[in-house]
Design an enzyme around this catalytic site. Structure first.
Site, PDB file in Angstrom:
ATOM      1  N   TYR A   1      45.394   9.020  86.422  1.00  0.00           N
ATOM      2  CA  TYR A   1      44.449   7.905  86.312  1.00  0.00           C
ATOM      3  C   TYR A   1      43.421   8.157  85.207  1.00  0.00           C
ATOM      4  CZ  TYR A   1      40.582   4.781  87.248  1.00  0.00           C
ATOM      5  OH  TYR A   1      39.579   3.851  87.098  1.00  0.00           O
TER       6      TYR A   1
ATOM      7  N   SER B   1      36.662   3.465  82.244  1.00  0.00           N
ATOM      8  CA  SER B   1      36.170   3.971  83.517  1.00  0.00           C
ATOM      9  C   SER B   1      35.111   5.028  83.262  1.00  0.00           C
ATOM     10  CB  SER B   1      37.320   4.583  84.319  1.00  0.00           C
ATOM     11  OG  SER B   1      36.843   5.325  85.424  1.00  0.00           O
TER      12      SER B   1
END
Length: 315
Positions: free
Chosen positions: A176, A151
């Site tokens: 996350y 990410s």
């Protein structure tokens, strides 16, 4: 003779190859699976919800009538599910590619656990580490490739996962980002260990940029954003892209003959654009972080990658 420029809309012929995609019932996993199937590959479409798998398979076949696709139940948060799915795949023989995509994008507000592990870390990291290890001989047999999904958030927030289970200071966002730091670092660490042991499998990392459902084609049972979701996505159009386009770097890392182990792929303009080589965050490339996370995953899952067995499987 130079190779033609990569065209994500026209992939090379993948007939005769088999790829497994985790988290394939929605979003990036579904559209990656569709792109692979459209190029002729046989796709093992996995997910944790049987009804969603049926819907996703039906949608994929509607969109690609000639698709060769089957479903396989797999919940990456549960080690029992990972081992069962891996045993099924190993019985089939060689595996050309493994896309480690499944994950919790919107974590719970409060820390929760699965099999004794923090849920986000278990789902996004531990399950994929274990699955890749369990399938290493099958990948080696086909001289295949694994792609870990990172990410762009790892370049924005420097969360070193020294407490990967977040027993202190839990927040959904931190869970996350730490999970994506871990998957990216593990992807690079896997490549180092594969090269050191002579196993002919490549490990790469790719990220999808800023890909949102609101800018993605509607697919019944797979992507059905609300009007509000569409409107909000259009307001961010200068920074965002569709899930179809977000799948491009993942698929290119998985199938491009010019890509190689240890590389990091993402959209040309970071948040959007055609797939290009990129540079991963410094933290994720740390040898110390990679080694520490590898040992953490070994301890948490009980899985030790069978490098010697995989080398033998490759002949």
């Amino acid at each position: 003779m130079t190779r033609p420029e990569w065209n994500p809309r026209q992939l090379p012929d993948l007939t005769g190859r088999t790829y497994l995609v985790t988290g394939a019932t929605k979003g990036l996993g579904f559209f990656s699976s569709e792109q692979l199937a459209r190029a002729g590959a046989h796709v093992l479409l996995t997910g944790r919800n049987p009804n969603r798998m049926v819907a996703a398979r039906a949608a994929l076949v509607r969109r690609v009538p000639e698709a060769s696709v089957e479903t396989l139940l797999l919940d990456t948060s549960k080690m029992g599910s990972v081992r069962a799915a891996a045993a099924t795949v190993r019985a089939r023989g060689g595996l050309d590619g493994l896309l480690l995509n499944a994950g919790i994008v919107h974590p719970p507000k409060k820390r929760s656990t699965q099999d004794g592990n923090e849920l986000v870390f278990a789902t996004n990291v531990l399950g994929h580490y274990a699955l890749a290890g369990e399938l290493l001989p099958a990948l080696a047999e086909a001289r295949g490739r694994m792609v870990w999904v990172g990410s762009m958030s790892t370049s924005l927030w420097k969360y070193d996962p020294v407490d990967p289970q977040l027993k202190r200071g839990y927040s959904g966002w931190r869970a996350y980002v730490q999970s994506k730091v871990a998957t990216t670092a593990l992807g690079f660490e896997a490549e180092r260990r594969l090269r050191a042991t002579g196993v002919p499998v490549q490990s790469l990392v790719a990220h999808p940029g800023y890909s949102v459902s609101g800018r993605t084609v509607g697919v019944r049972g797979v992507n059905e954003p609300t009007r509000r979701g569409r409107f909000t996505a259009q307001l961010q159009a200068v920074l965002t892209q569709s899930k179809e386009h977000g799948a491009w770097p993942l698929v290119r890392a998985l199938v491009d003959a010019d890509a190689s182990g240890g590389q990091f792929w993402g959209p040309r303009f970071v948040t959007q654009g055609e797939p290009r080589r990129a540079r991963a965050a410094t933290l994720t490339r740390s040898l110390e972080v990679g080694d520490r996370l590898w040992r953490t995953c070994e301890d948490a899952t009980g899985v030790h990658w069978p490098f010697a067995q995989a080398a033998r499987a490759a002949g």
